[in-house]
Design an enzyme around this catalytic site. Structure first.
Site, PDB file in Angstrom:
ATOM      1  N   HIS A  69       0.850  -1.193   0.000  1.00 51.55           N
ATOM      2  CA  HIS A  69       0.000   0.000   0.000  1.00 51.55           C
ATOM      3  C   HIS A  69       0.884   1.242   0.000  1.00 51.55           C
ATOM      4  CE1 HIS A  69      -3.951   1.886   1.754  1.00 51.55           C
ATOM      5  NE2 HIS A  69      -3.341   2.723   0.927  1.00 51.55           N
ATOM      6  N   GLU A 139      -7.122   1.309  -4.687  1.00 53.19           N
ATOM      7  CA  GLU A 139      -7.757   1.812  -3.464  1.00 53.19           C
ATOM      8  C   GLU A 139      -8.917   2.694  -3.896  1.00 53.19           C
ATOM      9  OE1 GLU A 139      -6.771   3.661   0.924  1.00 53.19           O
ATOM     10  OE2 GLU A 139      -5.416   4.137  -0.725  1.00 53.19           O
ATOM     11  N   ASN A 229      -7.972   3.408  10.630  1.00 59.30           N
ATOM     12  CA  ASN A 229      -8.165   4.653   9.883  1.00 59.30           C
ATOM     13  C   ASN A 229      -9.228   4.472   8.798  1.00 59.30           C
ATOM     14  OD1 ASN A 229      -4.743   4.688  10.293  1.00 59.30           O
ATOM     15  ND2 ASN A 229      -5.979   6.331  11.146  1.00 59.30           N
ATOM     16  N   ARG A 237     -20.592  -2.203  22.254  1.00 61.40           N
ATOM     17  CA  ARG A 237     -21.884  -2.723  21.803  1.00 61.40           C
ATOM     18  C   ARG A 237     -22.007  -2.734  20.285  1.00 61.40           C
ATOM     19  NH1 ARG A 237     -23.490   0.078  26.436  1.00 61.40           N
ATOM     20  NH2 ARG A 237     -23.937   1.980  25.255  1.00 61.40           N
ATOM     21  N   HIS A 260       1.590   8.927  13.775  1.00 61.89           N
ATOM     22  CA  HIS A 260       0.549   9.908  13.471  1.00 61.89           C
ATOM     23  C   HIS A 260      -0.810   9.242  13.290  1.00 61.89           C
ATOM     24  CE1 HIS A 260       3.649  12.933  12.957  1.00 61.89           C
ATOM     25  NE2 HIS A 260       4.221  12.222  12.000  1.00 61.89           N
ATOM     26  N   HIS A 261      -0.839   8.129  12.566  1.00 57.93           N
ATOM     27  CA  HIS A 261      -2.099   7.488  12.217  1.00 57.93           C
ATOM     28  C   HIS A 261      -2.697   6.654  13.348  1.00 57.93           C
ATOM     29  CE1 HIS A 261      -0.939   8.573   8.106  1.00 57.93           C
ATOM     30  NE2 HIS A 261      -2.172   8.291   7.751  1.00 57.93           N
ATOM     31  N   ASP A 284       1.610   3.589   3.049  1.00 63.67           N
ATOM     32  CA  ASP A 284       0.583   4.509   2.534  1.00 63.67           C
ATOM     33  C   ASP A 284       1.239   5.827   2.114  1.00 63.67           C
ATOM     34  OD1 ASP A 284      -1.930   5.274   1.722  1.00 63.67           O
ATOM     35  OD2 ASP A 284      -2.669   5.773   3.726  1.00 63.67           O
ATOM     36  N   ALA A 319      -3.662  12.481   5.187  1.00 65.05           N
ATOM     37  CA  ALA A 319      -3.663  12.232   3.741  1.00 65.05           C
ATOM     38  C   ALA A 319      -2.449  11.391   3.377  1.00 65.05           C
ATOM     39  CB  ALA A 319      -3.642  13.553   2.976  1.00 65.05           C
ATOM     40  N   GLY A 320      -2.599  10.073   3.496  1.00 62.85           N
ATOM     41  CA  GLY A 320      -1.432   9.235   3.258  1.00 62.85           C
ATOM     42  C   GLY A 320      -0.375   9.544   4.302  1.00 62.85           C
TER      43      GLY A 320
END
Length: 394
Positions: A69, A139, A229, A237, A260-261, A284, A319-320
């Site tokens: 990816h 993607e 993400n 639940r 960061h992600h 990514d 963004a990536g």
């Protein structure tokens, strides 16, 4: 050097990450394949005595990384759909330890997506001088308007089986992975068709609930892109997409380990939940990877990179990334606390298994391709080889 001498050599004084153990010693490459691993103190066969020698200086020798990816790097992205961009991207990531990757698209019009598939097929048919392109990861554009992330919502559509049939007929074995939202109309039938044809189908950018994902897995879905993400979160639940990814052992889970992600604690949860062979490190990465902070684009969307984090200019959506695979491995070892062997498996062995190429790459073992990366003790890349040939050197 002749081609044979370039692809035949040995490396000494190095810690070799081989399957379940780390072996201090040397490794021999003969004609592009791993010929043998020799622990310290053992004798290397005399036949290999005249080969060129690399002093590993006490560093690490790892299987080359496989990134399923990745959108771009060093100022280029795969949506440019030309050899110059592909060379630029694969050279940059090779310098960071990647030996194989999937050219990943963004949600875009039909013709722009088709151009990437066509040009990747042509690129693979010729000489690939850096990291190898194994194929394409689509993607989108069959994703959720509610979870577009940094995908352009203008081009999101319901699944279009006719597009895939046409592309696979014209460029066989090029589309390797497709990300979609399983809740979209027609997604179930497309998942079944693609899985039967050997294409990995992933959930991502999805508003699916837990039951939707399990139903999709029953039809052939086997992968989740950038876990946590752009998907419905875990609630006690309403387990959501994340709950399904964590608990269904049939799903391979990607994670962007860049700080960061995903918080390190959430990655530890993922590591604890998934079987050892079902977690993959990815980058990514977008075009800004390897470049200074500033303004860039992901597809058509303006992106601002600040302190290494890429976000859409209009809003705060990630963004990536600007991550590299060596950076992901280092983060897993130093911040998440996994072993070097486990991080290596996530970066190399597991993606090789998911792509169906573990019989030739992704591990250090005699007979496999010499797809290798040598780093120093702190995981700074010194040299990368594909099939025994140097593709990057610090």
């Amino acid at each position: 050097m002749t081609k044979q001498s370039q692809e035949s050599w040995r490396i000494t004084n190095v810690r070799i990450v081989a399957d379940e153990e780390i072996i201090s010693g040397s490794l021999v490459v003969a004609e592009g394949k791993i010929a043998g691993v020799y622990p310290e103190g053992s004798d290397v066969p005399a036949a290999y005595g005249e080969l060129p020698v690399v002093d590993g200086e006490g560093g690490w020798l790892l299987p080359g990384f496989i990134d399923v990816h990745v959108h771009g790097g060093n100022g280029a992205e795969f949506m440019e759909a030309n050899r110059e961009a592909f060379d630029r991207i694969t050279a940059f990531h090779a310098a960071n330890g990647t030996t194989c990757m999937l050219a990943t698209t963004v949600t875009a019009p039909h013709d722009e997506t088709e151009a990437v598939i066509r040009e990747v097929a042509a690129y693979r048919a010729g000489d690939m001088p850096y990291a190898a392109l194994h194929g394409v990861h689509l993607e989108g554009p069959f994703i959720s308007e509610r979870w577009p992330g940094a995908q352009n919502p203008a081009y999101i559509v319901d699944p279009q089986p006719a597009w895939l049939e046409d592309w696979m007929a014209r460029w066989p074995d090029t589309i390797r992975l497709l990300t979609l939202a399983p809740e979209r109309r027609g997604a179930g039938d497309l998942i079944a068709m693609l899985a039967e044809r050997g294409v990995i189908v992933a959930c991502g950018h999805t508003d699916s609930g837990y039951d939707d994902i399990i139903a999709a897995v029953d039809r052939g879905l086997s992968h989740a892109v950038h876990t946590f993400n752009a998907m419905t979160p875990l609630h006690h639940r309403k387990p959501g997409t994340v709950g399904a990814v964590l608990t269904d052992p049939r799903i391979c889970a990607e994670v962007i380990a860049d700080g960061h992600h995903v918080h390190p604690a959430a990655i530890r949860l993922l590591v604890a939940a998934k079987p050892a062979d079902k977690l993959l490190l990815i980058t990514d990465a977008m075009a800004a990877a390897g470049l200074p902070d500033g303004e860039y684009k992901l597809g058509e969307l303006p992106v601002v990179v600040k302190d290494g984090a890429a976000r859409l200019k209009d809003g705060d959506t990630l963004a990536g990334s600007t991550l590299t695979m060596i950076g992901a491995l280092r983060f897993m070892v130093e911040q998440v606390g996994v072993s070097v062997q486990d991080a290596s498996r996530m970066a190399s062995g597991n993606p090789a298994k998911q792509l169906g190429i573990a019989d030739r790459t992704g591990r250090i073992a005699p007979g496999l391709q010499a797809d290798l990366v040598w780093t120093d003790e702190r995981f700074a890349v010194r040299q990368t080889w594909v099939k025994g040939r140097t593709v990057a050197r610090a």
